[in-house]
Scaffold this motif. Structure first.
Motif, PDB file in Angstrom:
ATOM      1  N   CYS A 158       0.989  76.065 -80.934  1.00  0.00           N
ATOM      2  CA  CYS A 158       2.271  76.273 -81.592  1.00  0.00           C
ATOM      3  C   CYS A 158       2.350  77.652 -82.226  1.00  0.00           C
ATOM      4  N   ILE A 159       3.564  78.021 -82.612  1.00  0.00           N
ATOM      5  CA  ILE A 159       3.788  79.245 -83.360  1.00  0.00           C
ATOM      6  C   ILE A 159       4.571  78.896 -84.613  1.00  0.00           C
ATOM      7  N   LEU A 214       8.132  83.738 -73.855  1.00  0.00           N
ATOM      8  CA  LEU A 214       8.048  83.109 -75.170  1.00  0.00           C
ATOM      9  C   LEU A 214       9.430  82.904 -75.780  1.00  0.00           C
ATOM     10  N   ILE A 215      10.302  83.900 -75.646  1.00  0.00           N
ATOM     11  CA  ILE A 215      11.665  83.767 -76.169  1.00  0.00           C
ATOM     12  C   ILE A 215      12.383  82.598 -75.499  1.00  0.00           C
ATOM     13  N   LEU A 251       4.396  75.164 -74.580  1.00  0.00           N
ATOM     14  CA  LEU A 251       3.786  74.548 -73.404  1.00  0.00           C
ATOM     15  C   LEU A 251       2.425  75.173 -73.109  1.00  0.00           C
ATOM     16  N   PRO A 252       1.497  74.410 -72.532  1.00  0.00           N
ATOM     17  CA  PRO A 252       0.159  74.927 -72.213  1.00  0.00           C
ATOM     18  C   PRO A 252       0.194  76.180 -71.348  1.00  0.00           C
ATOM     19  N   GLU A 253       1.122  76.210 -70.367  1.00  0.00           N
ATOM     20  CA  GLU A 253       1.187  77.375 -69.486  1.00  0.00           C
ATOM     21  C   GLU A 253       1.643  78.641 -70.227  1.00  0.00           C
ATOM     22  N   ILE A 293       0.109  83.804 -73.261  1.00  0.00           N
ATOM     23  CA  ILE A 293      -0.045  84.515 -74.534  1.00  0.00           C
ATOM     24  C   ILE A 293      -1.508  84.900 -74.769  1.00  0.00           C
ATOM     25  N   LYS A 294      -2.410  83.988 -74.475  1.00  0.00           N
ATOM     26  CA  LYS A 294      -3.833  84.255 -74.668  1.00  0.00           C
ATOM     27  C   LYS A 294      -4.291  85.431 -73.811  1.00  0.00           C
TER      28      LYS A 294
END
Length: 213
Positions: free
Chosen positions: A52-53, A24-25, A68-70, A75-76
């Motif tokens: 998004c975040i 994520l970073i 991005l979707p991946e 994250i999910k």
């Protein structure tokens, strides 16, 4: 980057957490504190719109960053494992259990974990410096964006910089690449100038006509 992301042991809970955190970073090029301050409510991963975040940068400035979707998938999976099927919106996305409850991770703790992984990754890829820290991932993503041809002005916005000069000094690129980046700025200015010329009326002044107003 592939060698670095291959370093965490995904068979362990902390390995899964670190893999998600560093992905994520890197992919959002956000500041470490912006990521560590994320709560569940800061995420929009419903799939109805673009994932998004929402982060709060320097000067308490709020900005939305698409992912991005991946990365959203990673994250999910992380949330399901660490927060369960009904996560508390107020909980920190990345946390540590100490003193009772879910506490915000410290930057020192994150850098300590990252140094462990860079030491492992360096054995497979000597180009990875052993003193890598979390802010280095932000620098790397910004440089890769420029190398991929992303407009320097857009990179500035993605990084949350007020001054374009900060962005230019931020990315690790050659003089030639910086010159090309500056050309993108000139292209943007030229496009805006053309638009102003198209709006000129016969009654407009010379200043308007030249696109200087």
């Amino acid at each position: 980057m592939k060698a670095l992301f291959a370093a965490p042991n995904l068979k362990t809970a902390i390995g899964k957490r670190d893999f998600t955190l560093f992905n994520l970073i890197y992919h959002t090029a956000t500041r470490i504190d912006e990521i560590l301050s994320l709560t569940i409510s800061s995420l929009n991963l419903d799939g109805k719109n673009k994932d998004c975040i929402t982060v709060w940068g320097k000067g308490s400035k709020r900005r939305t960053i698409f992912i991005l979707p991946e990365v959203a998938t990673i994250i999910k999976a992380y949330i399901k494992t660490f927060h369960g099927s009904a996560p508390n919106p107020a909980d920190f996305l990345f946390f540590s259990h100490y003193g009772g409850g879910k506490k915000k991770l410290t930057q020192a703790a994150v850098d300590k974990r990252l140094k462990l992984y860079t030491s492992i990754a360096n054995k497979k890829c000597a180009d990875i410096p052993k003193n890598l820290h979390s802010h280095s991932l932000r620098h790397a993503r910004a440089t890769h964006w420029l190398e991929e041809g992303l407009n320097i002005v857009m990179i500035q916005k993605l990084l949350g910089h007020e001054d374009i000069n900060t962005t230019m000094g931020y990315v690790g690129v050659s003089t030639e690449q910086k010159a090309k980046a500056l050309e993108t700025i000139e292209d943007d200015i030229a496009k805006k100038m053309v638009k102003k010329w198209k709006r000129v009326k016969k009654t407009d002044s010379l200043v308007d006509f030249l696109g200087l107003k």
